[in-house]
Design a protein around this motif. Structure first.
Motif, PDB file in Angstrom:
ATOM      1  N   ALA A 321     138.776   8.081  32.404  1.00 53.72           N
ATOM      2  CA  ALA A 321     139.739   6.962  32.363  1.00 53.72           C
ATOM      3  C   ALA A 321     141.189   7.231  31.990  1.00 53.72           C
ATOM      4  CB  ALA A 321     138.832   6.025  31.415  1.00 53.72           C
ATOM      5  N   LEU A 322     141.234   8.147  30.861  1.00 55.14           N
ATOM      6  CA  LEU A 322     142.453   8.563  30.296  1.00 55.14           C
ATOM      7  C   LEU A 322     143.406   9.070  31.554  1.00 55.14           C
ATOM      8  CD1 LEU A 322     144.654   9.302  28.659  1.00 55.14           C
ATOM      9  CD2 LEU A 322     143.241  11.198  27.830  1.00 55.14           C
ATOM     10  N   GLY A 323     142.550   9.978  32.444  1.00 57.61           N
ATOM     11  CA  GLY A 323     143.332  10.809  33.498  1.00 57.61           C
ATOM     12  C   GLY A 323     143.761   9.716  34.527  1.00 57.61           C
ATOM     13  N   ALA A 324     142.885   8.647  34.994  1.00 59.49           N
ATOM     14  CA  ALA A 324     143.208   7.782  36.043  1.00 59.49           C
ATOM     15  C   ALA A 324     144.341   6.951  35.435  1.00 59.49           C
ATOM     16  CB  ALA A 324     141.953   6.962  36.369  1.00 59.49           C
ATOM     17  N   GLY A 325     144.100   6.314  34.375  1.00 56.58           N
ATOM     18  CA  GLY A 325     145.293   5.573  33.657  1.00 56.58           C
ATOM     19  C   GLY A 325     144.819   3.991  34.149  1.00 56.58           C
ATOM     20  N   GLY A 326     146.240   3.364  34.478  1.00 58.14           N
ATOM     21  CA  GLY A 326     145.813   1.891  34.922  1.00 58.14           C
ATOM     22  C   GLY A 326     145.293   1.043  33.544  1.00 58.14           C
ATOM     23  N   GLY A 327     144.588   0.196  34.223  1.00 57.56           N
ATOM     24  CA  GLY A 327     143.715  -0.550  33.150  1.00 57.56           C
ATOM     25  C   GLY A 327     142.350   0.041  32.431  1.00 57.56           C
ATOM     26  N   LEU A 328     142.004   0.862  33.041  1.00 58.73           N
ATOM     27  CA  LEU A 328     140.844   1.723  33.039  1.00 58.73           C
ATOM     28  C   LEU A 328     140.259   1.912  31.422  1.00 58.73           C
ATOM     29  CD1 LEU A 328     140.005   3.961  35.877  1.00 58.73           C
ATOM     30  CD2 LEU A 328     138.850   1.669  35.574  1.00 58.73           C
ATOM     31  N   PRO A 329     141.306   2.393  30.646  1.00 61.11           N
ATOM     32  CA  PRO A 329     141.066   2.563  29.125  1.00 61.11           C
ATOM     33  C   PRO A 329     140.637   1.281  28.677  1.00 61.11           C
ATOM     34  CG  PRO A 329     142.859   3.972  29.725  1.00 61.11           C
ATOM     35  CD  PRO A 329     142.565   3.132  30.989  1.00 61.11           C
ATOM     36  N   THR A 330     141.204   0.190  29.022  1.00 62.79           N
ATOM     37  CA  THR A 330     141.099  -1.138  28.729  1.00 62.79           C
ATOM     38  C   THR A 330     139.689  -1.419  28.935  1.00 62.79           C
ATOM     39  OG1 THR A 330     143.475  -1.864  28.935  1.00 62.79           O
ATOM     40  CG2 THR A 330     141.789  -3.450  28.407  1.00 62.79           C
ATOM     41  N   VAL A 331     139.375  -1.421  30.131  1.00 59.37           N
ATOM     42  CA  VAL A 331     137.935  -1.559  30.652  1.00 59.37           C
ATOM     43  C   VAL A 331     137.019  -0.814  29.907  1.00 59.37           C
ATOM     44  CG1 VAL A 331     136.231  -1.548  32.664  1.00 59.37           C
ATOM     45  CG2 VAL A 331     138.894  -2.415  32.763  1.00 59.37           C
ATOM     46  N   LEU A 332     136.935   0.290  29.831  1.00 65.08           N
ATOM     47  CA  LEU A 332     136.323   1.223  29.058  1.00 65.08           C
ATOM     48  C   LEU A 332     135.834   0.980  27.709  1.00 65.08           C
ATOM     49  CD1 LEU A 332     135.249   4.696  28.933  1.00 65.08           C
ATOM     50  CD2 LEU A 332     137.105   4.601  27.400  1.00 65.08           C
ATOM     51  N   ASN A 333     137.019   0.428  26.978  1.00 65.04           N
ATOM     52  CA  ASN A 333     136.836   0.212  25.613  1.00 65.04           C
ATOM     53  C   ASN A 333     136.261  -1.156  25.396  1.00 65.04           C
ATOM     54  OD1 ASN A 333     137.585   0.166  22.511  1.00 65.04           O
ATOM     55  ND2 ASN A 333     138.614  -1.633  23.150  1.00 65.04           N
ATOM     56  N   ALA A 334     136.417  -2.000  26.194  1.00 64.62           N
ATOM     57  CA  ALA A 334     135.810  -3.338  26.398  1.00 64.62           C
ATOM     58  C   ALA A 334     134.213  -3.414  26.467  1.00 64.62           C
ATOM     59  CB  ALA A 334     136.204  -4.348  27.107  1.00 64.62           C
ATOM     60  N   ALA A 335     133.937  -2.530  27.422  1.00 66.33           N
ATOM     61  CA  ALA A 335     132.526  -2.514  27.807  1.00 66.33           C
ATOM     62  C   ALA A 335     131.916  -1.782  26.880  1.00 66.33           C
ATOM     63  CB  ALA A 335     132.530  -1.771  29.371  1.00 66.33           C
ATOM     64  N   ASN A 336     132.267  -0.595  26.621  1.00 62.22           N
ATOM     65  CA  ASN A 336     131.798   0.273  25.167  1.00 62.22           C
ATOM     66  C   ASN A 336     131.359  -0.603  24.004  1.00 62.22           C
ATOM     67  OD1 ASN A 336     130.863   2.747  23.955  1.00 62.22           O
ATOM     68  ND2 ASN A 336     132.448   2.098  22.644  1.00 62.22           N
ATOM     69  N   GLU A 337     132.170  -1.489  23.587  1.00 57.32           N
ATOM     70  CA  GLU A 337     132.087  -2.248  22.285  1.00 57.32           C
ATOM     71  C   GLU A 337     130.875  -3.295  22.557  1.00 57.32           C
ATOM     72  OE1 GLU A 337     135.197  -4.886  19.706  1.00 57.32           O
ATOM     73  OE2 GLU A 337     135.985  -3.298  20.824  1.00 57.32           O
ATOM     74  N   ILE A 338     130.801  -3.853  23.870  1.00 55.49           N
ATOM     75  CA  ILE A 338     129.751  -4.677  24.171  1.00 55.49           C
ATOM     76  C   ILE A 338     128.280  -3.927  24.187  1.00 55.49           C
ATOM     77  CG2 ILE A 338     128.860  -6.548  25.422  1.00 55.49           C
ATOM     78  CD1 ILE A 338     131.290  -7.474  24.012  1.00 55.49           C
ATOM     79  N   ALA A 339     128.407  -2.912  24.993  1.00 54.57           N
ATOM     80  CA  ALA A 339     127.276  -2.161  25.066  1.00 54.57           C
ATOM     81  C   ALA A 339     126.580  -1.562  23.563  1.00 54.57           C
ATOM     82  CB  ALA A 339     127.445  -0.806  26.022  1.00 54.57           C
ATOM     83  N   VAL A 340     127.587  -1.109  22.667  1.00 52.15           N
ATOM     84  CA  VAL A 340     127.176  -0.655  21.437  1.00 52.15           C
ATOM     85  C   VAL A 340     126.580  -1.845  20.602  1.00 52.15           C
ATOM     86  CG1 VAL A 340     128.084   0.249  19.206  1.00 52.15           C
ATOM     87  CG2 VAL A 340     128.794   1.216  21.066  1.00 52.15           C
ATOM     88  N   GLN A 341     127.014  -3.007  20.747  1.00 46.20           N
ATOM     89  CA  GLN A 341     126.653  -4.457  20.292  1.00 46.20           C
ATOM     90  C   GLN A 341     125.064  -4.394  20.570  1.00 46.20           C
ATOM     91  OE1 GLN A 341     129.243  -7.667  20.612  1.00 46.20           O
ATOM     92  NE2 GLN A 341     130.810  -6.956  19.505  1.00 46.20           N
ATOM     93  N   ALA A 342     124.906  -4.330  21.928  1.00 43.65           N
ATOM     94  CA  ALA A 342     123.743  -4.351  22.608  1.00 43.65           C
ATOM     95  C   ALA A 342     122.659  -3.381  22.073  1.00 43.65           C
ATOM     96  CB  ALA A 342     123.539  -4.420  24.247  1.00 43.65           C
ATOM     97  N   PHE A 343     122.966  -2.266  21.898  1.00 46.21           N
ATOM     98  CA  PHE A 343     122.062  -1.047  21.403  1.00 46.21           C
ATOM     99  C   PHE A 343     121.782  -1.452  19.963  1.00 46.21           C
ATOM    100  CE2 PHE A 343     122.132   2.570  18.818  1.00 46.21           C
ATOM    101  CZ  PHE A 343     121.005   3.256  19.213  1.00 46.21           C
ATOM    102  N   LEU A 344     122.704  -1.875  19.203  1.00 43.89           N
ATOM    103  CA  LEU A 344     122.569  -2.094  17.747  1.00 43.89           C
ATOM    104  C   LEU A 344     121.557  -3.419  17.707  1.00 43.89           C
ATOM    105  CD1 LEU A 344     126.078  -1.560  16.256  1.00 43.89           C
ATOM    106  CD2 LEU A 344     124.114  -0.226  15.679  1.00 43.89           C
TER     107      LEU A 344
END
Length: 396
Positions: A321-344
């Motif tokens: 995501a860092l290498g590709a740039g654009g909005g991918l880091p934003t997408v990565l962060n948001a999806a990860n936050e929700i996935a971590v909540q789901a795991f917890l």
């Protein structure tokens, strides 16, 4: 005649966003040990109104804010009889960030910290940044605002603070490589199959650091190192190809800078968050802190390993995501936050976190929502879209 006695400096006025979390607790520990040096003007927290009220009664700020609007009544009642003003909701957190202060400590976990931290920057407040998501979610707009306001973001994460100190004001053009270290988390030596089935309790057993649940799970997946690389890219203006991660289980070396002449400087210290926090609170001066002193002879051996992307696919996703740039880091962060909540919450397995983030990135690329955000507001819009989609997918 002898020179007049030096006038004591006025206490440094602080706003602490995320006051009831682990970074907030460490910050307040240092503040309480230096009552003549600091004055807390505002505190903000997410849900823990009882802890926030206790801190407010001790530190006596002008204003306290709680994000959870349902907690307003309880917080107001707990502070009855004081002169402390009380606010609730996201707008109250922004109000806290905008209080007249010399330094705003941004320690709210997740994207909830983006808007108030950016508001503080826009208002010309100096910011000590312990919230990775500000720069992962909206790095380019954030740094543009900081440059416009003439504000230097002080990195409060241990890795970025170590690099900040190791840089020593060097010309960025002379940097060949910037390396952050990873402890490897609780699953450093586990097999891929065992990691897939790890429980919440196992993921929360970090070997070196005491942190909140979200960042502890990020450490277990090694997503936190990916987020830190994205943050370093924006903080220090270093391109993705010059950033690196090395696994260092002892957590003594926190960051390294390699220069064009072959020299390498390292930021080192005991794994205690009060070390970088004290650096930020006192900057540009040094302040005494009751942190463990480093005894390399007693430690004896420091070891380093390459990260394993097969066992820790979240780190690979973040690097891509860092290498590709654009909005991918934003997408990565948001999806990860929700996935971590789901795991917890026990809704998905540990291995499902990286799989969900990968699927979310593919979906965002397909529908065009991974565009480069031109402003913090646009980044938060992308963040909201991805979160809503992630919640719907994980609830199905």
């Amino acid at each position: 005649m002898g020179s007049q006695a030096k006038t004591a400096a006025a206490p440094r006025r602080l706003v602490i966003l995320g006051a009831t979390g682990s970074i907030g607790a460490s910050t307040i520990d240092l503040v309480e040990r230096n009552p003549d040096r600091f004055s807390v003007v505002a505190l903000a927290a997410g849900r823990d109104h009882a802890a926030l009220a206790r801190l407010a009664r001790s530190l006596k700020p002008e204003f306290v804010a709680i994000r959870d609007e349902e907690a307003y009544g309880a917080l107001k009642e707990a502070l009855a009889g004081t002169n402390i003003q009380v606010g609730a909701g996201p707008e109250a957190i922004v109000e806290a960030a905008l209080r007249e202060a010399d330094l705003v400590v941004s320690a709210i976990v997740g994207a909830a910290g983006v808007e108030p931290t950016h508001a503080a920057l826009e208002a010309g407040r100096e910011v000590a940044l312990a919230n990775k998501e500000c720069l992962v979610c909206a790095g380019a707009p954030f740094m543009r605002t900081a440059e416009r306001a003439g504000i230097r973001l002080l990195p409060m994460d241990s890795e970025h603070n170590a690099i900040f100190q190791a840089l020593g004001g060097a010309d960025p053009a002379t940097i060949e490589r910037m390396t952050i270290t990873a402890s490897g988390g609780p699953f450093r030596t586990w097999s891929k199959e065992a990691i897939e089935k790890a429980t919440v309790a196992e993921a929360l057993k970090h070997p070196n650091w005491s942190m909140g649940p979200k960042i502890t799970v990020d450490s277990a997946t090694m997503m936190n190192k990916g987020l830190e690389l994205i943050e370093a890219h924006h903080l220090f203006g270093v391109p993705a190809e010059k950033l690196d991660v090395v696994v260092h289980p002892q957590s003594i070396v926190h960051g390294l800078v390699s220069f064009a002449d072959g020299a390498v400087t390292a930021g080192m210290g005991a794994p205690d968050m009060r070390v970088p926090i004290a650096h930020c609170l006192g900057f540009p001066e040094r302040m005494a802190a009751p942190t463990p002193r480093l005894d390399l002879a007693a430690i004896g051996t420091l070891t380093f390993e390459k990260p394993d992307f097969e066992r820790f696919p979240s780190l690979r996703l973040a690097l891509d995501a860092l290498g590709a740039g654009g909005g991918l880091p934003t997408v990565l962060n948001a999806a990860n936050e929700i996935a971590v909540q789901a795991f917890l919450a026990g809704k998905i397995p540990f291995g499902g976190i990286a799989r969900h983030v990968s699927d979310a990135i593919e979906a965002a690329i397909a529908d065009g929502s991974a565009r480069e955000p031109s402003s913090v507001a646009e980044a938060l819009t992308i963040d909201h879209i991805v979160r809503e989609r992630s919640r719907a997918v994980l609830a199905a």
